[in-house]
Design a protein around this motif. Structure first.
Motif, PDB file in Angstrom:
ATOM      1  N   ARG A  37      -4.554 -20.707  11.986  1.00 33.26           N
ATOM      2  CA  ARG A  37      -4.731 -19.753  10.889  1.00 33.26           C
ATOM      3  C   ARG A  37      -3.419 -19.615  10.128  1.00 33.26           C
ATOM      4  O   ARG A  37      -2.360 -19.418  10.727  1.00 33.26           O
ATOM      5  N   ARG A  38      -3.465 -19.790   8.821  1.00 32.43           N
ATOM      6  CA  ARG A  38      -2.281 -19.593   7.972  1.00 32.43           C
ATOM      7  C   ARG A  38      -2.666 -18.579   6.915  1.00 32.43           C
ATOM      8  O   ARG A  38      -3.338 -18.930   5.942  1.00 32.43           O
ATOM      9  N   GLY A  39      -2.266 -17.325   7.132  1.00 31.00           N
ATOM     10  CA  GLY A  39      -2.658 -16.276   6.190  1.00 31.00           C
ATOM     11  C   GLY A  39      -4.166 -16.109   6.188  1.00 31.00           C
ATOM     12  O   GLY A  39      -4.778 -15.932   7.241  1.00 31.00           O
ATOM     13  N   GLU A  40      -4.753 -16.249   5.010  1.00 32.27           N
ATOM     14  CA  GLU A  40      -6.185 -16.015   4.854  1.00 32.27           C
ATOM     15  C   GLU A  40      -7.027 -17.185   5.341  1.00 32.27           C
ATOM     16  O   GLU A  40      -8.223 -17.042   5.547  1.00 32.27           O
ATOM     17  N   ARG A  41      -6.405 -18.347   5.473  1.00 28.96           N
ATOM     18  CA  ARG A  41      -7.248 -19.502   5.720  1.00 28.96           C
ATOM     19  C   ARG A  41      -6.859 -20.274   6.969  1.00 28.96           C
ATOM     20  O   ARG A  41      -5.767 -20.105   7.503  1.00 28.96           O
ATOM     21  N   GLU A  42      -7.788 -21.137   7.391  1.00 28.14           N
ATOM     22  CA  GLU A  42      -7.525 -22.006   8.523  1.00 28.14           C
ATOM     23  C   GLU A  42      -7.171 -23.397   7.996  1.00 28.14           C
ATOM     24  O   GLU A  42      -7.729 -23.845   6.999  1.00 28.14           O
ATOM     25  N   THR A  56     -12.576 -25.386   4.650  1.00 30.21           N
ATOM     26  CA  THR A  56     -13.508 -24.601   3.845  1.00 30.21           C
ATOM     27  C   THR A  56     -14.925 -24.878   4.371  1.00 30.21           C
ATOM     28  O   THR A  56     -15.127 -25.850   5.102  1.00 30.21           O
TER      29      THR A  56
END
Ligand SMILES: [Zn+2]
Length: 324
Positions: A37-42, A56
């Motif tokens: 996980r990097r911030g809001e996204r994987e 996505t």
């Protein structure tokens, strides 16, 4: 076919899906390849910390795949897993169990939707377990074959240790897709991985199959070399020149047995592809979700060369291949 216009006949032989079960295997890892996980996204990190593929829904969602197919006017998608496949599972039993799970998930997709066919994944590293899975899948009769990286169970494709595997694949008349993505060249910094190093992985894999006469010895296997077979069409002259083989085992003769896709993005390149392989062995592919479009403009004749009939590439060859 539910909701598909009758003029939509395209069969996409090169399209990937990463089932949530598979993504969980990557989420559980701390070493590469891993899903972090990097911030809001994987992000799927394969070799470089902090750099990788943002995950996505189009990578795992069946609904997103169907939406893409509708948008791109594709009737049938032949789903396969992509790199890193199961190479990161070094425990034999764990790897075999993961292969069974994923092949089961793909099998259910094929059974529940009239718009999917699928290629399974082999257990990594252990040839006996890979053979067992080929036989199990062949007995079930749902999947059309397998997709693999340019090595199988850690072996180069000319390795004699693979002979028993080729034997079962050949008697099952399996489709066997050879896809790059095991090695990342230094070109990654220039974004040359997909453009240059991937096609060369496929080139070497194809040349190794030919060098060991695998297409000649195991004619039941329908090898599918993706991306037009990389640089293989261009290099067949050199392969013949530097080979001692003659007659049917000459590299350029054996190459004619390969199936391939039209993912070369250039008419002149596709012309060469149509000459290197039998013209009725080139099939349509998209490489979705890594691309979001057809390789040719919609409503055009496509990237058809004089030797390649547009409908033959679009769906006729694939339909014939899957009917046998
Ligand atoms: Zn691909």
């Amino acid at each position: 076919l539910s909701g598909v216009p009758s003029d939509v006949q395209t069969i996409d032989v090169h399209t990937h899906l990463f089932p949530p079960y598979y993504l969980d295997l990557l989420r559980a890892r701390t070493e590469f390849p891993r899903l972090v996980r990097r911030g809001e996204r994987e992000v799927l990190e394969t070799v470089v910390e902090g750099s990788g593929l943002p995950l996505t829904p189009k990578f795992w969602s069946v609904d997103e795949k169907l939406a893409f197919m509708d948008r791109a006017r594709i009737r049938t998608s032949v789903i396969s897993l992509g790199n890193p496949w199961l190479r990161f599972l070094t425990d034999d039993e764990e790897s075999a169990s993961a292969a069974r799970q994923i092949n089961g998930i793909f099998g259910e997709m094929v059974d529940s939707q009239d718009r999917f066919e699928a290629l399974g994944v082999l257990p990594s590293w252990n040839i006996d377990l890979a053979i067992e899975e080929v036989q199990r899948v062949a007995d079930e009769g749902v999947l059309k074959g397998f997709a693999s990286g340019p090595t199988v169970c850690g072996r180069s494709l000319n390795d004699a240790a693979l002979t028993p595997l080729w034997e079962v694949l050949s008697s099952a008349r399996s489709l066997f897709m050879i896809h790059p993505g095991e090695f990342v060249a230094d070109g990654s910094a220039l974004n040359l991985t997909a453009a240059v190093s991937f096609p060369f992985e496929t080139t070497l894999a194809g040349a190794r199959l030919i060098g060991a006469d695998v297409p000649l010895r195991f004619p039941g296997i329908r090898f599918l070399l993706v991306h037009g077979g990389g640089a293989l069409p261009f290099l067949l002259g050199r392969l013949d020149h530097f080979s001692a083989a003659s007659g049917a085992s000459q590299p350029s003769k054996q190459a004619r047995a390969f199936y391939t896709d039209n993912l070369v993005y250039r008419d002149e390149s596709l012309w060469l592809v149509g000459h290197a392989y039998s013209p009725d062995r080139v099939m349509f592919g998209t490489d979705h979700p890594f691309t979001d479009d057809r390789p040719e403009a919609l409503n055009s004749d496509g990237l058809a060369s004089p030797r390649l009939g547009a409908e033959t590439v679009d769906h006729l060859t694939a339909a014939a291949l899957f009917a046998t």
